[in-house]
Design an enzyme around this catalytic site. Structure first.
Site, short mmCIF file in Angstrom:
data_model
loop_
_atom_site.label_atom_id
_atom_site.label_comp_id
_atom_site.label_asym_id
_atom_site.label_seq_id
_atom_site.Cartn_x
_atom_site.Cartn_y
_atom_site.Cartn_z
N ASN A 6 0.86 -1.18 0.00
CA ASN A 6 0.00 0.00 0.00
C ASN A 6 0.90 1.23 0.00
O ASN A 6 1.51 1.56 1.02
CB ASN A 6 -0.91 -0.03 1.24
CG ASN A 6 -1.77 1.22 1.36
OD1 ASN A 6 -1.80 2.04 0.45
ND2 ASN A 6 -2.47 1.35 2.47
N LYS A 8 0.04 4.27 -0.26
CA LYS A 8 -0.62 5.47 0.30
C LYS A 8 -0.38 6.67 -0.62
O LYS A 8 -0.34 6.49 -1.83
CB LYS A 8 -0.13 5.70 1.74
CG LYS A 8 -0.30 4.44 2.58
CD LYS A 8 -0.12 4.65 4.05
CE LYS A 8 -0.34 3.32 4.78
NZ LYS A 8 -0.24 3.42 6.22
N HIS A 94 -9.74 1.31 5.03
CA HIS A 94 -8.43 1.53 5.65
C HIS A 94 -8.57 2.52 6.81
O HIS A 94 -9.36 3.46 6.75
CB HIS A 94 -7.43 2.07 4.62
CG HIS A 94 -6.03 2.05 5.14
ND1 HIS A 94 -5.54 3.05 5.96
CD2 HIS A 94 -5.04 1.13 5.03
CE1 HIS A 94 -4.30 2.74 6.30
NE2 HIS A 94 -3.97 1.59 5.75
N GLU A 96 -6.89 4.96 7.73
CA GLU A 96 -6.74 6.39 7.41
C GLU A 96 -8.01 6.95 6.78
O GLU A 96 -8.30 8.14 6.91
CB GLU A 96 -5.52 6.58 6.50
CG GLU A 96 -4.22 6.46 7.31
CD GLU A 96 -3.09 5.72 6.62
OE1 GLU A 96 -3.09 5.62 5.38
OE2 GLU A 96 -2.19 5.21 7.34
N GLU A 163 -5.57 -4.75 10.72
CA GLU A 163 -4.59 -3.68 10.94
C GLU A 163 -4.97 -2.92 12.21
O GLU A 163 -5.82 -2.01 12.15
CB GLU A 163 -4.58 -2.70 9.76
CG GLU A 163 -4.16 -3.30 8.44
CD GLU A 163 -3.55 -2.27 7.50
OE1 GLU A 163 -2.43 -2.51 7.05
OE2 GLU A 163 -4.17 -1.24 7.23
N GLY A 169 2.18 2.62 11.06
CA GLY A 169 3.17 3.69 10.98
C GLY A 169 3.83 4.06 12.30
O GLY A 169 4.51 5.09 12.39
N SER A 207 3.12 -1.65 10.60
CA SER A 207 4.55 -1.63 10.95
C SER A 207 5.30 -2.92 10.63
O SER A 207 6.26 -3.27 11.33
CB SER A 207 4.75 -1.26 12.43
OG SER A 207 4.28 0.04 12.67
#
Ligand code: 13P
Length: 246
Positions: A6, A8, A94, A96, A163, A169, A207
């Site tokens: 991904n 992003k 996702h 985000e 996730e 991150g 991560s």
């Protein structure tokens, strides 16, 4: 094993050349049976697809609009458009995008529109740090899965990506024991929602790097990885694949 990159909001046309090593790897006998998917920003989908034309690597989008039809939705892309340029996968839900306002109802509509276009869905689920601390993880996962799959028919075209939102991150991954339990819980929830999901693929994301992947891959029930940061660099991504296959 399934490996999904991904990217992003990263990458431009010059970065396409950096994919040569991964194309090379995908053609090696040893890695013939792994599934590789790259999810670049919309702007690179077509270019990347052309780059992968003689390989078995697929491309996926990072999101899509919930409306199946064309319409007045400035700045949006729907699954019909994705399909028209040969996109095979789409990430939905996702973390985000949940932060940006995607809720279970919107996610449910997005899944239906993607499946209608015969795209394969990568559905992201996971708890926030607050929810984890309150010991609500199982409840949240159940809610997310149940609501997202409400009246969804072609569930066999969905891959699930666990996730934990606090692991994305941050360089922090769940403890092996916790992750093992959460994967078992997800499996049970999936089967309780729809029996057809007893062979559903479950990926881990958050991560992942070439160091920690060796431990995570040992956990039963993990069928692959959804990788953010480390997927931007071919060498790091290849390292993750090699460390988890050997
Ligand atoms: P990182 O690998 O950068 O933590 O991102 C994970 C992720 O969000 C993949 O979808």
């Amino acid at each position: 094993m399934i490996y999904i990159a991904n990217w992003k909001m990263h990458g431009n046309s010059r970065d396409i050349e950096s994919l040569n090593p991964i194309i090379k790897l995908s053609k090696q006998k040893k890695y013939r049976n792994i599934k590789l998917v790259y999810c670049p920003p919309y702007t690179l989908l077509d270019l990347m697809k052309r780059k992968f034309i003689n390989s078995k690597i697929h491309v996926g989008a990072q999101n899509c609009h919930f409306n199946s039809e064309y319409g007045a939705f400035t700045g949006s892309i729907n699954s019909k458009m994705l399909k028209s340029i040969g996109t095979k996968y789409v990430i939905i839900g996702h973390s985000e995008n949940r932060t940006d306002g995607d809720n279970d109802l919107i996610i449910n509509k997005k899944i239906k529109s993607a499946l209608q276009e015969n795209l394969k869905v990568i559905l992201c689920i996971g708890e926030t740090l607050f929810e984890k601390r309150k010991k609500l993880t199982k409840k949240i996962l159940k809610k997310q899965i149940k609501n997202s799959l409400y009246k969804v028919k072609k569930v066999e075209n969905i891959i699930f990506a666990y996730e934990p939102r606090w692991a994305i991150g941050t360089g922090i991954i769940p403890k092996t024991k916790t992750l093992t339990k959460n994967i078992i819980d997800i499996k049970k929830i999936l089967i309780s929602v729809n029996k057809k999901l007893n062979s559903a693929k479950i990926l881990y994301g958050g991560s992942v790097n070439s160091q920690n992947v060796k431990e995570i891959v040992k956990i039963k029930g993990i069928d692959g990885f959804l990788v953010g940061g480390a997927s931007l660099n071919s060498k790091k991504f290849i390292d993750i694949i090699k460390k988890s296959i050997n």
